[in-house]
Write a protein that holds these residues in place. Structure first.
Motif, PDB file in Angstrom:
ATOM      1  N   GLY A 283       8.512  69.488  17.280  1.00 43.16           N
ATOM      2  CA  GLY A 283       7.331  68.249  17.054  1.00 43.16           C
ATOM      3  C   GLY A 283       5.856  69.233  17.156  1.00 43.16           C
ATOM      4  O   GLY A 283       5.979  70.169  17.804  1.00 43.16           O
ATOM      5  N   VAL A 284       5.040  68.706  16.432  1.00 45.48           N
ATOM      6  CA  VAL A 284       3.728  69.506  16.205  1.00 45.48           C
ATOM      7  C   VAL A 284       2.911  69.519  17.631  1.00 45.48           C
ATOM      8  O   VAL A 284       1.996  69.936  17.882  1.00 45.48           O
ATOM      9  N   GLY A 285       3.470  68.595  18.566  1.00 46.19           N
ATOM     10  CA  GLY A 285       2.932  68.573  20.071  1.00 46.19           C
ATOM     11  C   GLY A 285       3.518  69.829  20.883  1.00 46.19           C
ATOM     12  O   GLY A 285       2.836  70.228  21.828  1.00 46.19           O
ATOM     13  N   GLY A 286       4.261  70.858  20.222  1.00 48.62           N
ATOM     14  CA  GLY A 286       4.766  71.814  21.106  1.00 48.62           C
ATOM     15  C   GLY A 286       5.983  72.072  21.610  1.00 48.62           C
ATOM     16  O   GLY A 286       6.516  72.751  22.108  1.00 48.62           O
ATOM     17  N   GLY A 287       6.745  70.831  21.466  1.00 49.36           N
ATOM     18  CA  GLY A 287       7.967  70.598  21.877  1.00 49.36           C
ATOM     19  C   GLY A 287       9.322  70.855  20.866  1.00 49.36           C
ATOM     20  O   GLY A 287       8.866  71.055  19.684  1.00 49.36           O
ATOM     21  N   ILE A 288      10.283  71.633  21.385  1.00 49.63           N
ATOM     22  CA  ILE A 288      11.559  71.709  20.738  1.00 49.63           C
ATOM     23  C   ILE A 288      12.588  71.379  21.677  1.00 49.63           C
ATOM     24  O   ILE A 288      12.751  71.675  22.936  1.00 49.63           O
ATOM     25  N   ILE A 289      13.516  70.500  21.177  1.00 44.95           N
ATOM     26  CA  ILE A 289      14.796  70.126  21.617  1.00 44.95           C
ATOM     27  C   ILE A 289      16.060  70.733  20.881  1.00 44.95           C
ATOM     28  O   ILE A 289      15.940  70.967  19.689  1.00 44.95           O
ATOM     29  N   ALA A 290      17.150  71.367  21.539  1.00 41.26           N
ATOM     30  CA  ALA A 290      18.367  71.766  20.831  1.00 41.26           C
ATOM     31  C   ALA A 290      19.652  71.347  21.965  1.00 41.26           C
ATOM     32  O   ALA A 290      19.378  70.897  22.950  1.00 41.26           O
ATOM     33  N   ALA A 291      20.707  71.175  21.327  1.00 42.78           N
ATOM     34  CA  ALA A 291      21.652  70.781  21.865  1.00 42.78           C
ATOM     35  C   ALA A 291      23.066  71.649  21.602  1.00 42.78           C
ATOM     36  O   ALA A 291      23.130  71.905  20.416  1.00 42.78           O
ATOM     37  N   LEU A 292      23.843  71.959  22.640  1.00 41.78           N
ATOM     38  CA  LEU A 292      25.165  72.634  22.484  1.00 41.78           C
ATOM     39  C   LEU A 292      26.294  71.482  22.656  1.00 41.78           C
ATOM     40  O   LEU A 292      26.248  71.011  23.783  1.00 41.78           O
ATOM     41  N   SER A 294      28.704  68.867  23.511  1.00 39.18           N
ATOM     42  CA  SER A 294      29.816  68.895  25.024  1.00 39.18           C
ATOM     43  C   SER A 294      29.348  69.749  26.079  1.00 39.18           C
ATOM     44  O   SER A 294      30.084  69.726  27.066  1.00 39.18           O
ATOM     45  N   ARG A 295      28.120  70.533  25.920  1.00 36.26           N
ATOM     46  CA  ARG A 295      27.678  71.432  27.155  1.00 36.26           C
ATOM     47  C   ARG A 295      26.546  70.790  27.610  1.00 36.26           C
ATOM     48  O   ARG A 295      26.241  70.529  28.819  1.00 36.26           O
ATOM     49  N   PHE A 296      25.497  70.921  26.861  1.00 38.32           N
ATOM     50  CA  PHE A 296      24.031  70.677  27.238  1.00 38.32           C
ATOM     51  C   PHE A 296      23.033  70.273  26.412  1.00 38.32           C
ATOM     52  O   PHE A 296      23.111  70.539  25.239  1.00 38.32           O
ATOM     53  N   GLY A 297      21.775  70.126  26.790  1.00 41.08           N
ATOM     54  CA  GLY A 297      20.654  69.831  25.911  1.00 41.08           C
ATOM     55  C   GLY A 297      19.692  70.916  26.676  1.00 41.08           C
ATOM     56  O   GLY A 297      19.617  70.810  27.822  1.00 41.08           O
ATOM     57  N   VAL A 298      18.574  71.417  25.800  1.00 40.77           N
ATOM     58  CA  VAL A 298      17.820  72.202  26.449  1.00 40.77           C
ATOM     59  C   VAL A 298      16.675  71.945  25.521  1.00 40.77           C
ATOM     60  O   VAL A 298      16.355  71.692  24.335  1.00 40.77           O
ATOM     61  N   ALA A 299      15.325  72.388  26.085  1.00 38.71           N
ATOM     62  CA  ALA A 299      14.221  72.040  25.513  1.00 38.71           C
ATOM     63  C   ALA A 299      12.819  73.078  25.972  1.00 38.71           C
ATOM     64  O   ALA A 299      13.198  73.444  26.920  1.00 38.71           O
ATOM     65  N   SER A 300      12.025  73.127  24.947  1.00 41.35           N
ATOM     66  CA  SER A 300      10.850  74.118  25.613  1.00 41.35           C
ATOM     67  C   SER A 300       9.619  73.242  25.001  1.00 41.35           C
ATOM     68  O   SER A 300       9.461  72.446  24.372  1.00 41.35           O
ATOM     69  N   TYR A 301       8.295  73.644  25.709  1.00 38.23           N
ATOM     70  CA  TYR A 301       7.029  73.098  25.422  1.00 38.23           C
ATOM     71  C   TYR A 301       6.100  74.365  25.746  1.00 38.23           C
ATOM     72  O   TYR A 301       5.885  74.989  26.458  1.00 38.23           O
ATOM     73  N   ALA A 302       5.436  74.667  24.326  1.00 36.19           N
ATOM     74  CA  ALA A 302       4.518  75.528  24.362  1.00 36.19           C
ATOM     75  C   ALA A 302       3.661  75.154  22.958  1.00 36.19           C
ATOM     76  O   ALA A 302       4.117  75.126  22.031  1.00 36.19           O
ATOM     77  N   PRO A 303       2.233  74.931  23.171  1.00 39.18           N
ATOM     78  CA  PRO A 303       1.410  74.142  22.417  1.00 39.18           C
ATOM     79  C   PRO A 303       1.137  74.978  21.004  1.00 39.18           C
ATOM     80  O   PRO A 303       0.731  74.467  20.177  1.00 39.18           O
TER      81      PRO A 303
END
Length: 352
Positions: A283-292, A294-303
């Motif tokens: 998203g252009v707010g600076g976030g990214i989500i990703a998923a593996l 059956s294991r986990f979800g992970v996210a980052s934020y940097a604008p």
């Protein structure tokens, strides 16, 4: 490492510190400025310097903001860096798509919005000339059409999307009013896309109502931890790992992740699949989500964003994470225990 700090937590701490001053290594042609921007790509052409409102600043974004979080499907959260709240922007598109599938069924949704990558910018006129369907639900024109499927009235559509976002995060989320108002003021292109859908016979709902609701969804405030939980909800087959609530059917969660893998990173999706290899949405707010799955979800934020509208430091974080933990879905290796792998990395004194 303190006695109560895990190896994964220490890994995140070190990596966020290392990335705190990172910049894009790819400069645009004839650019006089660094391609790392605090805000870019929300309403217009990325090449028009200065013409795009600095909407990230409205929610308090700062140059040194960097946060990462991981949520396992068992509900265990590891986070590092800032937990600043910011508008999720286009990340909401993935959850609206899942809601539409569970409301209407996959077969119906597939007749309305396609699932093919475009290679075009997020706000392109991406409409099939024969079927009149948007190419996929993660570009603006597809997301607008998807939002229209969420109910027969503006209120019903808004309530359904907000309910899905809340359930995915495991808490009540709210729009950022200032961002919402400012985006509405500069919504000409999204309105044009909505009217093109109507002119093509692909949408009958009121264009302004649909765009207004779509923008409201984009303005919803989340933290990087919220996004990690939301990604884990998709990774678990649709069940929120913190609350146990079934948010999406397994079919919807799988389809959302499938489209995220091929279309989630705007016109940089191909490089993302090669370098990271995880279903993701930015998203252009600076976030990214990703998923593996059956294991986990992970996210980052940097604008700071690159010319595709993706977070520069977030992308670097995911590239490093995927490499260090062998997370690429096509690596052909058994996924390792994250804590065990992080401990080995710490003991080896991995270069930061």
């Amino acid at each position: 490492m303190t006695s109560d700090q895990t190896s994964l937590s220490l890994y995140f701490d070190r990596l966020t510190t290392a990335l705190s001053t990172a910049a894009s290594s790819v400069a645009p042609e004839d650019a006089e400025t660094d391609p790392v921007q605090l805000d870019r790509g929300i309403t217009g052409d990325v090449e028009n310097d200065g013409d795009i409102p600095d909407l990230s600043f409205l929610s308090g974004a700062q140059e040194d903001h960097l946060g990462v979080a991981l949520c396992s499907i068992e509900g265990e959260i590891t986070a590092s860096g800032t937990d600043h709240s910011f508008p999720m922007q286009s990340i909401s598109k993935a959850f609206a798509y899942g809601a539409a599938i569970d409301l209407h069924g996959m077969d119906y949704v597939d007749t309305i919005v396609d699932e093919e990558p475009t290679g075009e910018e997020f706000n392109a006129l991406s409409l099939d000339p024969v079927t009149k369907k948007p190419k996929n639900p993660l570009v603006n024109i597809g997301a607008i059409r998807t939002h229209a499927m969420l109910g027969t009235t503006k209120q019903e559509r808004t309530q359904r999307l907000r309910a899905v976002l809340d359930a995915s995060a495991g808490r009540v989320l709210a729009p950022h009013e200032e961002t919402w108002r400012e985006e509405l003021k500069s919504a000409d292109r999204n309105l044009a896309l909505a009217y093109i859908l109507r002119a093509a016979g692909s949408m009958s709902e009121d264009a302004a109502d649909v765009v207004g609701g779509y923008i409201e969804g984009c303005s919803v405030l989340t933290t990087v931890t919220d996004l990690a939980v939301m990604a884990a909800t998709l990774a678990s087959g649709g069940t929120n790992p913190l609350t146990g609530e079934k948010v999406f059917s397994r079919v919807a969660a799988r389809q959302v992740l499938s489209v995220m893998l091929t279309c989630g990173m705007y016109d940089n999706a191909g490089d993302w699949v090669s370098d990271v290899g995880l279903p993701a949405k930015s998203g252009v707010g600076g976030g990214i989500i990703a998923a593996l799955p059956s294991r986990f979800g992970v996210a980052s934020y940097a604008p700071q964003l690159d010319l595709h509208g993706n977070s520069v430091r977030g992308t670097l974080f995911f590239e490093r994470l995927s490499t260090d933990f062998a997370l690429h879905m096509l690596d052909g290796v058994e996924p390792r225990d994250l804590e065990e792998c992080a401990q080995e990395l710490m003991e080896a004194g991995t270069h930061w």
